[in-house]
Write a protein that holds these residues in place. Structure first.
Motif, short mmCIF file in Angstrom:
data_model
loop_
_atom_site.label_atom_id
_atom_site.label_comp_id
_atom_site.label_asym_id
_atom_site.label_seq_id
_atom_site.Cartn_x
_atom_site.Cartn_y
_atom_site.Cartn_z
N ALA A 123 0.83 -1.21 0.00
CA ALA A 123 0.00 0.00 0.00
C ALA A 123 0.86 1.25 0.00
CB ALA A 123 -0.93 -0.01 1.21
N THR A 124 1.98 1.21 0.68
CA THR A 124 2.89 2.36 0.70
C THR A 124 3.47 2.62 -0.68
OG1 THR A 124 3.47 1.93 3.01
CG2 THR A 124 4.98 3.31 1.75
N LEU A 125 3.81 1.56 -1.40
CA LEU A 125 4.33 1.72 -2.76
C LEU A 125 3.29 2.35 -3.67
CD1 LEU A 125 6.54 1.19 -4.87
CD2 LEU A 125 5.57 -1.09 -5.20
N ARG A 126 2.05 1.90 -3.56
CA ARG A 126 0.99 2.47 -4.38
C ARG A 126 0.74 3.94 -4.02
NH1 ARG A 126 -5.36 0.59 -4.24
NH2 ARG A 126 -6.12 2.03 -5.84
N LEU A 127 0.79 4.24 -2.73
CA LEU A 127 0.57 5.62 -2.30
C LEU A 127 1.69 6.53 -2.81
CD1 LEU A 127 -0.89 7.76 -0.61
CD2 LEU A 127 0.42 6.97 1.37
N GLN A 128 2.92 6.05 -2.75
CA GLN A 128 4.04 6.87 -3.23
C GLN A 128 3.93 7.13 -4.73
OE1 GLN A 128 7.45 4.62 -1.94
NE2 GLN A 128 7.64 5.78 -0.04
N ARG A 129 3.56 6.12 -5.51
CA ARG A 129 3.38 6.33 -6.95
C ARG A 129 2.27 7.34 -7.21
NH1 ARG A 129 5.99 3.02 -10.40
NH2 ARG A 129 7.05 1.19 -9.54
N TRP A 130 1.20 7.25 -6.44
CA TRP A 130 0.10 8.20 -6.60
C TRP A 130 0.55 9.62 -6.26
CZ3 TRP A 130 -2.51 10.92 -2.62
CH2 TRP A 130 -3.68 11.58 -3.04
N ALA A 228 -14.99 10.83 -12.73
CA ALA A 228 -16.43 11.06 -12.60
C ALA A 228 -16.87 11.09 -11.14
CB ALA A 228 -17.20 9.98 -13.35
N ALA A 229 -16.16 10.34 -10.27
CA ALA A 229 -16.55 10.27 -8.86
C ALA A 229 -16.27 11.60 -8.17
CB ALA A 229 -15.82 9.13 -8.17
N GLU A 230 -17.24 12.07 -7.41
CA GLU A 230 -17.06 13.32 -6.68
C GLU A 230 -16.55 13.08 -5.27
OE1 GLU A 230 -20.74 15.36 -6.75
OE2 GLU A 230 -20.74 15.69 -8.93
N ASP A 231 -16.81 11.91 -4.71
CA ASP A 231 -16.37 11.58 -3.37
C ASP A 231 -15.13 10.70 -3.43
OD1 ASP A 231 -18.56 12.97 -2.41
OD2 ASP A 231 -19.82 11.17 -2.44
N ILE A 232 -14.43 10.62 -2.33
CA ILE A 232 -13.24 9.77 -2.25
C ILE A 232 -13.69 8.32 -2.19
CG2 ILE A 232 -11.21 9.19 -0.89
CD1 ILE A 232 -11.09 12.02 0.07
N VAL A 233 -13.19 7.52 -3.10
CA VAL A 233 -13.59 6.11 -3.16
C VAL A 233 -12.87 5.33 -2.06
CG1 VAL A 233 -14.08 6.20 -5.62
CG2 VAL A 233 -11.77 5.65 -4.85
N ALA A 234 -13.41 4.15 -1.78
CA ALA A 234 -12.83 3.34 -0.70
C ALA A 234 -11.45 2.83 -1.04
CB ALA A 234 -13.77 2.18 -0.38
N GLU A 235 -11.15 2.69 -2.35
CA GLU A 235 -9.85 2.19 -2.76
C GLU A 235 -8.86 3.31 -3.04
OE1 GLU A 235 -8.98 -0.97 -2.65
OE2 GLU A 235 -10.98 -1.34 -1.84
N HIS A 236 -9.09 4.47 -2.51
CA HIS A 236 -8.14 5.58 -2.66
C HIS A 236 -6.81 5.17 -2.03
CE1 HIS A 236 -6.30 9.54 -2.17
NE2 HIS A 236 -7.13 9.96 -3.09
N PRO A 237 -5.68 5.43 -2.70
CA PRO A 237 -4.39 4.99 -2.15
C PRO A 237 -4.11 5.47 -0.73
CG PRO A 237 -4.13 5.68 -4.42
CD PRO A 237 -5.54 6.03 -4.04
N ALA A 238 -4.50 6.68 -0.40
CA ALA A 238 -4.26 7.18 0.95
C ALA A 238 -5.10 6.42 1.97
CB ALA A 238 -4.57 8.68 1.01
N LEU A 239 -6.37 6.12 1.64
CA LEU A 239 -7.21 5.37 2.57
C LEU A 239 -6.72 3.93 2.72
CD1 LEU A 239 -10.78 6.61 1.56
CD2 LEU A 239 -9.38 7.33 3.49
N VAL A 240 -6.32 3.32 1.60
CA VAL A 240 -5.82 1.94 1.67
C VAL A 240 -4.56 1.87 2.53
CG1 VAL A 240 -4.88 0.04 0.31
CG2 VAL A 240 -6.86 1.31 -0.52
N ALA A 241 -3.65 2.82 2.35
CA ALA A 241 -2.42 2.82 3.15
C ALA A 241 -2.73 3.03 4.63
CB ALA A 241 -1.48 3.92 2.65
N ALA A 242 -3.69 3.90 4.94
CA ALA A 242 -4.06 4.13 6.33
C ALA A 242 -4.69 2.87 6.94
CB ALA A 242 -5.02 5.31 6.43
N ARG A 243 -5.52 2.17 6.17
CA ARG A 243 -6.14 0.94 6.70
C ARG A 243 -5.10 -0.13 6.99
NH1 ARG A 243 -10.27 1.62 2.69
NH2 ARG A 243 -9.27 0.01 1.43
N HIS A 244 -4.16 -0.31 6.09
CA HIS A 244 -3.14 -1.35 6.30
C HIS A 244 -2.21 -0.96 7.46
CE1 HIS A 244 -4.16 -4.07 3.10
NE2 HIS A 244 -4.17 -3.09 2.21
N ALA A 245 -1.93 0.31 7.62
CA ALA A 245 -1.12 0.73 8.77
C ALA A 245 -1.86 0.45 10.07
CB ALA A 245 -0.78 2.21 8.65
#
Length: 276
Positions: A123-130, A228-245
């Motif tokens: 998740a950290t790798l994905r967040l850094q790329r994002w 198209a999405a106006e809200d932050i999706v559940a698979e947002h890299p920042a949210l995924v990294a926070a969940r795994h942490a």
């Protein structure tokens, strides 16, 4: 007409044609894509190795959890005698191998910590790329805005310069007062200052882009379709990294709770004793 022999000229022309048709030469002249610019920036990202370190940490925890013993075995050797006191001939030798054993459920808890740690690394790798992709996009659009402002400033300076030449000609013909020429020259000077500032801003952003990516060329087209999405999706890299942490923290908490007492130790050895 070539000064060299015709055969040598033919060889030189052939080599030149091969070099011009080489893929490497074409790749250097072609501008990079947005993906190539992002990848080049990520390779130079200072914290790019953080995700790899987290993965290695998780692999080390997993290797420890899969070991036969809970810790490193220790070789113990003890000797007692009464030589310092009354020296009656008492001697005792004791030696053995101490092997720490796993507590119930300890290996499973450490395995969960290893899984959570490696998930956090991915998740950290994905967040850094994002994050790097966002920085490059922001930099490219800032560079495009600076280039447009530089072009506008250049056109304004050209228009003011043409007006100054016309006013100077009309002042020389006696149609306008010299004050009009002074006002036009003042306006031209202001436009020169604006163009110099725009050129400085564009050069600074271009230098920043080259420093971040290591590339000299800028992508020719980096426009993208807006999400198209106006809200932050559940698979947002920042949210995924926070969940795994958070999952890793919970796994480590459970590990600490389950290891409040020391591991039992199995000792294999013998003792030799000589009485007084």
């Amino acid at each position: 007409m070539c000064d060299l022999s015709s055969a040598r000229c033919a060889w030189l022309l052939l080599i030149l044609a091969v070099l011009l048709c080489s893929p490497d030469v074409r790749a250097e002249s072609a501008p990079p894509t947005l993906g190539q610019a992002v990848q080049a920036a990520f390779e130079r990202y200072p914290e790019a190795g953080l995700a790899q370190v987290i993965n290695q940490q998780g692999a080390a925890i997993r290797q420890q959890a899969s070991a036969l013993l809970a810790g490193d075995p220790a070789l113990v050797l003890r000797h007692e005698s009464d030589a310092v006191t009354d020296d009656n001939g008492f001697r005792q030798w004791e030696g053995g191998l101490e092997m720490p054993l796993w507590l119930p459920g300890q290996r499973q808890r450490r395995g969960r910590v290893a899984d959570a740690t490696q998930d956090e690394g991915a998740a950290t790798l994905r967040l850094q790329r994002w994050q790097v992709a966002g920085e490059i996009r922001e930099l490219l659009w800032s560079l495009a805005i600076a280039a447009a402002e530089l072009e506008l400033a250049t056109r304004a300076l050209q228009a003011t310069g043409a007006l100054e030449s016309d006013v100077e000609r009309r002042v020389a013909a006696g149609e306008l007062a010299r004050m009009d020429l002074l006002l036009t020259q003042k306006e031209t000077l202001a436009r020169e200052i604006e163009r110099a500032a725009a050129a400085s801003q564009h050069s600074a952003l271009l230098m920043q882009y080259r420093t971040v990516t290591g590339l000299s060329a800028v992508p020719a087209d980096f426009t993208e379709t807006a999400a198209a999405a106006e809200d932050i999706v559940a698979e947002h890299p920042a949210l995924v990294a926070a969940r795994h942490a958070a999952e890793r923290n919970r796994a480590e908490r459970d590990q600490v709770r389950g290891e409040k007492r020391a591991n039992p130790v199995l000792t294999l050895g013998g003792k030799s004793e000589r009485p007084e």
